[in-house]
Design a protein around this motif. Structure first.
Motif, PDB file in Angstrom:
ATOM      1  N   SER A   1       1.001  -1.176  -0.040  1.00 26.21           N
ATOM      2  CA  SER A   1      -0.085   0.059  -0.139  1.00 26.21           C
ATOM      3  C   SER A   1       1.013   1.204  -0.038  1.00 26.21           C
ATOM      4  O   SER A   1       0.479   2.217  -0.777  1.00 26.21           O
ATOM      5  CB  SER A   1      -1.001   0.192   1.162  1.00 26.21           C
ATOM      6  OG  SER A   1      -1.894  -1.035   1.166  1.00 26.21           O
TER       7      SER A   1
ATOM      8  N   TRP B   1       2.425   1.954  -3.447  1.00 25.00           N
ATOM      9  CA  TRP B   1       1.321   2.390  -4.464  1.00 25.00           C
ATOM     10  C   TRP B   1       0.908   3.815  -4.040  1.00 25.00           C
ATOM     11  O   TRP B   1       1.093   4.661  -4.997  1.00 25.00           O
ATOM     12  CB  TRP B   1      -0.064   1.981  -4.282  1.00 25.00           C
ATOM     13  CG  TRP B   1      -0.061   0.548  -5.285  1.00 25.00           C
ATOM     14  CD1 TRP B   1      -0.100  -0.782  -4.828  1.00 25.00           C
ATOM     15  CD2 TRP B   1      -0.027   0.424  -6.522  1.00 25.00           C
ATOM     16  NE1 TRP B   1      -0.160  -1.798  -5.922  1.00 25.00           N
ATOM     17  CE2 TRP B   1      -0.047  -0.925  -6.983  1.00 25.00           C
ATOM     18  CE3 TRP B   1      -0.166   1.281  -7.504  1.00 25.00           C
ATOM     19  CZ2 TRP B   1      -0.297  -1.415  -8.148  1.00 25.00           C
ATOM     20  CZ3 TRP B   1      -0.134   1.123  -8.737  1.00 25.00           C
ATOM     21  CH2 TRP B   1      -0.257  -0.210  -9.238  1.00 25.00           C
TER      22      TRP B   1
ATOM     23  N   THR C   1      -7.172  10.566 -12.087  1.00 24.43           N
ATOM     24  CA  THR C   1      -8.585   9.505 -11.646  1.00 24.43           C
ATOM     25  C   THR C   1      -8.428   8.166 -11.121  1.00 24.43           C
ATOM     26  O   THR C   1      -7.542   7.735 -11.977  1.00 24.43           O
ATOM     27  CB  THR C   1      -9.865   9.750 -12.647  1.00 24.43           C
ATOM     28  OG1 THR C   1      -9.999  10.997 -12.881  1.00 24.43           O
ATOM     29  CG2 THR C   1     -10.988   9.057 -12.054  1.00 24.43           C
ATOM     30  N   ALA C   2      -8.666   7.830 -10.072  1.00 25.69           N
ATOM     31  CA  ALA C   2      -8.568   6.450  -9.914  1.00 25.69           C
ATOM     32  C   ALA C   2      -9.347   5.545 -10.764  1.00 25.69           C
ATOM     33  O   ALA C   2     -10.591   5.912 -11.204  1.00 25.69           O
ATOM     34  CB  ALA C   2      -8.955   6.254  -8.484  1.00 25.69           C
TER      35      ALA C   2
ATOM     36  N   GLY D   1     -11.179   3.031 -10.556  1.00 23.05           N
ATOM     37  CA  GLY D   1     -12.361   2.632  -9.894  1.00 23.05           C
ATOM     38  C   GLY D   1     -13.458   3.637  -9.954  1.00 23.05           C
ATOM     39  O   GLY D   1     -14.643   3.423  -9.917  1.00 23.05           O
ATOM     40  N   ASP D   2     -12.780   4.775 -10.171  1.00 20.07           N
ATOM     41  CA  ASP D   2     -13.735   6.034 -10.292  1.00 20.07           C
ATOM     42  C   ASP D   2     -14.004   6.357 -11.308  1.00 20.07           C
ATOM     43  O   ASP D   2     -15.130   7.372 -11.653  1.00 20.07           O
ATOM     44  CB  ASP D   2     -13.163   6.989  -9.597  1.00 20.07           C
ATOM     45  CG  ASP D   2     -13.032   6.729  -7.955  1.00 20.07           C
ATOM     46  OD1 ASP D   2     -13.689   6.057  -7.380  1.00 20.07           O
ATOM     47  OD2 ASP D   2     -12.162   7.581  -7.097  1.00 20.07           O
TER      48      ASP D   2
ATOM     49  N   ARG E   1      -3.372  -1.690 -13.807  1.00 18.39           N
ATOM     50  CA  ARG E   1      -4.317  -1.460 -12.670  1.00 18.39           C
ATOM     51  C   ARG E   1      -3.770  -0.477 -11.697  1.00 18.39           C
ATOM     52  O   ARG E   1      -2.400   0.023 -11.728  1.00 18.39           O
ATOM     53  CB  ARG E   1      -4.083  -2.870 -11.785  1.00 18.39           C
ATOM     54  CG  ARG E   1      -2.630  -3.126 -11.220  1.00 18.39           C
ATOM     55  CD  ARG E   1      -2.644  -4.447 -10.600  1.00 18.39           C
ATOM     56  NE  ARG E   1      -1.669  -4.716 -10.152  1.00 18.39           N
ATOM     57  CZ  ARG E   1      -1.100  -5.885  -9.641  1.00 18.39           C
ATOM     58  NH1 ARG E   1      -1.924  -6.821  -9.691  1.00 18.39           N
ATOM     59  NH2 ARG E   1       0.235  -6.155  -9.327  1.00 18.39           N
ATOM     60  N   ASP E   2      -4.537  -0.063 -10.932  1.00 18.39           N
ATOM     61  CA  ASP E   2      -4.165   0.783  -9.483  1.00 18.39           C
ATOM     62  C   ASP E   2      -4.611   0.035  -8.576  1.00 18.39           C
ATOM     63  O   ASP E   2      -5.420  -0.902  -8.428  1.00 18.39           O
ATOM     64  CB  ASP E   2      -4.274   2.329  -9.808  1.00 18.39           C
ATOM     65  CG  ASP E   2      -5.952   2.669  -9.816  1.00 18.39           C
ATOM     66  OD1 ASP E   2      -6.762   1.800  -9.466  1.00 18.39           O
ATOM     67  OD2 ASP E   2      -6.301   3.904 -10.225  1.00 18.39           O
ATOM     68  N   GLU E   3      -4.496   0.813  -7.270  1.00 20.24           N
ATOM     69  CA  GLU E   3      -5.058   0.404  -5.812  1.00 20.24           C
ATOM     70  C   GLU E   3      -6.770   0.056  -6.164  1.00 20.24           C
ATOM     71  O   GLU E   3      -7.313  -0.729  -5.286  1.00 20.24           O
ATOM     72  CB  GLU E   3      -4.649   0.883  -4.685  1.00 20.24           C
ATOM     73  CG  GLU E   3      -5.134   2.352  -4.818  1.00 20.24           C
ATOM     74  CD  GLU E   3      -4.310   3.402  -5.535  1.00 20.24           C
ATOM     75  OE1 GLU E   3      -4.864   4.646  -5.564  1.00 20.24           O
ATOM     76  OE2 GLU E   3      -3.485   3.067  -6.014  1.00 20.24           O
ATOM     77  N   SER E   4      -7.351   0.616  -6.992  1.00 19.58           N
ATOM     78  CA  SER E   4      -8.716   0.881  -6.912  1.00 19.58           C
ATOM     79  C   SER E   4      -9.486  -0.058  -7.893  1.00 19.58           C
ATOM     80  O   SER E   4     -10.703  -0.304  -7.934  1.00 19.58           O
ATOM     81  CB  SER E   4      -9.429   2.196  -7.120  1.00 19.58           C
ATOM     82  OG  SER E   4      -9.102   2.714  -8.315  1.00 19.58           O
ATOM     83  N   GLY E   5      -8.656  -0.440  -9.073  1.00 20.58           N
ATOM     84  CA  GLY E   5      -9.474  -1.447 -10.077  1.00 20.58           C
ATOM     85  C   GLY E   5      -8.397  -1.631 -11.284  1.00 20.58           C
ATOM     86  O   GLY E   5      -7.042  -1.363 -10.966  1.00 20.58           O
ATOM     87  N   ARG E   6      -8.863  -2.140 -12.235  1.00 18.60           N
ATOM     88  CA  ARG E   6      -8.193  -2.457 -13.596  1.00 18.60           C
ATOM     89  C   ARG E   6      -8.756  -2.026 -14.854  1.00 18.60           C
ATOM     90  O   ARG E   6     -10.083  -1.840 -14.771  1.00 18.60           O
ATOM     91  CB  ARG E   6      -7.894  -3.837 -13.680  1.00 18.60           C
ATOM     92  CG  ARG E   6      -9.120  -4.751 -13.619  1.00 18.60           C
ATOM     93  CD  ARG E   6      -8.883  -6.208 -13.453  1.00 18.60           C
ATOM     94  NE  ARG E   6      -9.851  -7.115 -13.869  1.00 18.60           N
ATOM     95  CZ  ARG E   6     -10.131  -7.856 -14.618  1.00 18.60           C
ATOM     96  NH1 ARG E   6      -9.430  -7.892 -15.854  1.00 18.60           N
ATOM     97  NH2 ARG E   6     -11.316  -8.431 -14.803  1.00 18.60           N
TER      98      ARG E   6
END
Length: 105
Positions: free
Chosen positions: A4, A7, A25-26, A28-29, A54-59
């Motif tokens: 974490s 990232w 923008t993440a 996931g958003d 990918r990032d910590e919120s999604g792919r």
């Protein structure tokens, strides 16, 4: 915990290189049809014009045309992508049609 923190550091340094007008923008958003800039790790180069990230919120699946040689991109690279999110109703993983891809230095 270490992952974490990694990232967060990657995200911070990637954002620090962007202009004031450009907001990351993440994944996931992101929403269908919007223009976005996302930063994340390349997880797989699938074809001459497609890769997964990918990032910590999604792919997301990234499509690009020209201006980038596939050999320049490797799994594990952290890249920043600007482009339009596909407006299909089913978007798992989310798809972005890139207008710009910034590779690591």
């Amino acid at each position: 915990m270490q992952r974490s923190l990694l990232w967060v550091l990657v995200f911070f340094f990637a954002v620090a290189g962007l202009s004031a007008e450009e907001q990351v923008t993440a994944i996931g958003d992101i929403r269908r049809g919007e223009m976005v800039t996302v930063t994340g790790e390349v997880t797989r180069v699938r074809d001459y014009d497609e890769f997964l990230m990918r990032d910590e919120s999604g792919r997301a699946r990234i499509y690009f045309r020209g201006g980038l040689d596939r050999s320049e991109l490797e799994s594990g690279d952290v890249v920043t992508v600007t482009g339009r999110v596909d407006d299909d109703l089913i978007d798992i993983p989310r798809e972005i049609y890139a207008t710009e891809i910034r590779l690591p230095d």
